[in-house]
Motif scaffolding. Structure first.
Motif, PDB file in Angstrom:
ATOM      1  N   VAL A 159      -2.100  -5.746  -4.472  1.00 26.37           N
ATOM      2  CA  VAL A 159      -1.468  -5.547  -2.837  1.00 26.37           C
ATOM      3  C   VAL A 159      -1.888  -4.292  -2.329  1.00 26.37           C
ATOM      4  O   VAL A 159      -1.471  -3.561  -2.903  1.00 26.37           O
ATOM      5  N   ASP A 160      -2.176  -4.635  -1.060  1.00 25.55           N
ATOM      6  CA  ASP A 160      -2.214  -3.188  -0.318  1.00 25.55           C
ATOM      7  C   ASP A 160      -1.653  -3.017   0.792  1.00 25.55           C
ATOM      8  O   ASP A 160      -0.770  -3.931   1.154  1.00 25.55           O
ATOM      9  N   ARG A 204      -1.874  -3.175   4.238  1.00 26.45           N
ATOM     10  CA  ARG A 204      -2.586  -4.377   4.690  1.00 26.45           C
ATOM     11  C   ARG A 204      -2.606  -5.648   5.178  1.00 26.45           C
ATOM     12  O   ARG A 204      -2.613  -6.712   5.858  1.00 26.45           O
ATOM     13  N   HIS A 205      -2.072  -5.833   3.553  1.00 27.40           N
ATOM     14  CA  HIS A 205      -1.991  -7.077   3.379  1.00 27.40           C
ATOM     15  C   HIS A 205      -0.865  -8.426   4.204  1.00 27.40           C
ATOM     16  O   HIS A 205       0.012  -7.924   4.725  1.00 27.40           O
ATOM     17  N   VAL A 254      -0.217 -11.838  -4.073  1.00 22.88           N
ATOM     18  CA  VAL A 254      -0.744 -11.439  -2.493  1.00 22.88           C
ATOM     19  C   VAL A 254       0.015 -11.302  -1.583  1.00 22.88           C
ATOM     20  O   VAL A 254      -0.730 -10.830  -0.420  1.00 22.88           O
ATOM     21  N   ILE A 255       1.174 -10.422  -1.476  1.00 17.29           N
ATOM     22  CA  ILE A 255       1.686 -10.296  -0.320  1.00 17.29           C
ATOM     23  C   ILE A 255       2.756  -9.366  -0.939  1.00 17.29           C
ATOM     24  O   ILE A 255       3.984  -8.621  -0.864  1.00 17.29           O
ATOM     25  N   VAL A 285       4.664  -3.980   1.455  1.00 15.99           N
ATOM     26  CA  VAL A 285       4.294  -4.183   2.358  1.00 15.99           C
ATOM     27  C   VAL A 285       4.950  -3.947   3.279  1.00 15.99           C
ATOM     28  O   VAL A 285       5.840  -4.644   3.902  1.00 15.99           O
TER      29      VAL A 285
END
Length: 374
Positions: free
Chosen positions: A25-26, A29-30, A105-106, A130
């Protein structure tokens, strides 16, 4: 990119960051993906066991400048209620129905981390991995089936940082317990059948060990993989292939019913119970893209001594998918876990390259690799 936390970070957050970063997970960016359209969300709501609790949760957790969220076990937001202004703000970070907020995913967030740990959690501002979530504070608590203990989803209260009171976390946990109490009153208790067939043969019905033959286990595997049921003819094909005989299958089912009682139903043959299983956990994790979780549950091949077609196919599918996920991730712990359950030369070679020369495990891996290559 931000990839480190300070020394004062709470362990639950530090561990969540590690899981999230391992899932690539970035932080910069995510965004939470929107997985379901509104009509699909409506269908999922209708079928979800938490639907009956939403009015109670909404009444209990209605507060100014916050939203109440209920997710399924994969982190999909199925309900999002609250004042219009806060919901509008939430849409900017995709805190909206149909989006997915699992850690993989987040990143670190209250809903995803509560699902990953099975415990209530509050995530404040910059504790979110994030960056776009730093303006929010969220408190979430898992909700379990009161009869089986199975996770059903989470309830969450989220709001802009300045609006969240410290007592919200306790209120969310209390609301989750109220929801479980409500479910206990609504539904009768169901039997729980536990099947641990990876690397061995162990089973329990409502906590009572079952003395199963290999053929019994093969029947239960087939029925667990087909919860809507199978006819005697379909079971015969699954267990014996083209040479299968429905009469033989009916005799096997008669013997199995002596142990399961009314859990084994007919027309079609199916299991009237909450079915848990290590191979089912691996299957579920793989379908959700969680290779790490799949590897942790994967303790060996499915019923290694079985030659039943249904078992052979599932055994091969699970082993191949777990192996692929482990090799693609290149995670040391996942590789070690898989190597314990399978003598795989490529996995051992990867481990040999990752382990430092001074690590005592490297010598063991070297020995196993030589045997695998012989």
């Amino acid at each position: 990119m931000v990839t480190e936390l300070g020394d004062a970070t709470r362990p639950v957050i530090a561990e969540s960051w590690r899981r999230s970063l391992a899932a690539r997970v970035d932080p910069e960016r995510h965004e939470a993906p929107v997985v379901y359209a509104p009509d699909e969300v409506a269908d999922l709501r209708d079928a979800h066991p938490l639907a009956a609790t939403v009015p109670l949760l909404e009444h209990t957790l209605s507060m100014d400048e916050t939203i109440m969220i209920v997710t399924d076990t994969r982190g999909h937001i199925l309900w999002c209620e609250g004042d219009n202004r806060t919901r509008h703000e939430a849409e900017r970070v995709r805190l909206t129905e149909g989006s997915r907020w699992s850690e993989d995913v987040i990143g670190t967030n209250a809903m995803g981390t509560a699902l990953a740990t099975g415990r209530p959690v509050t995530v404040h501002s910059r504790e979110h991995l994030v960056r776009t979530c730093h303006g929010w504070t969220c408190a979430a608590s898992p909700i379990h089936d009161p009869h089986t203990g199975l996770l059903l989803g989470v309830v969450d209260v989220s709001g802009p940082l300045k609006t969240m009171h410290p007592a919200v976390a306790q209120l969310v946990s209390a609301a989750a317990r109220l929801a479980e109490h409500h479910l206990r009153q609504l539904a009768p208790r169901r039997h729980v059948l536990t099947l641990d067939f990876l690397g061995g043969l162990r089973a329990e019905l409502d906590g009572r060990p079952l003395a199963l033959t290999l053929r019994n286990a093969e029947v239960l595997t087939a029925l667990a993989l087909h919860p809507k049921g199978l006819t005697a003819e379909q079971l015969a094909l699954s267990l014996y292939g083209d040479r299968g005989n429905p009469t033989t299958v009916r005799a096997e089912l008669h013997r199995l019913r002596a142990q399961l009682g009314d859990v084994l139903m007919t027309r079609p043959y199916r299991l009237d119970a909450v079915v848990r299983g290590d191979f089912l956990d691996v299957r579920t994790a793989l379908r959700s893209g969680n290779a790490g979780k799949a590897t942790r549950h994967y303790s060996g091949e499915l019923l290694p001594r079985s030659d039943a077609p249904v078992v052979r196919e599932e055994r091969a599918d699970l082993a191949a998918a777990v192996r692929k996920g482990v090799l693609e991730r290149g995670d040391l712990d996942a590789l070690l876990s898989f190597a314990d359950s399978a003598e795989d030369a490529e996995v051992l070679e990867r481990l040999h390259g990752l382990l430092p020369a001074a690590d005592p495990r490297r010598a063991l891996v070297s020995s196993r690799l030589r045997r695998a290559l012989d």
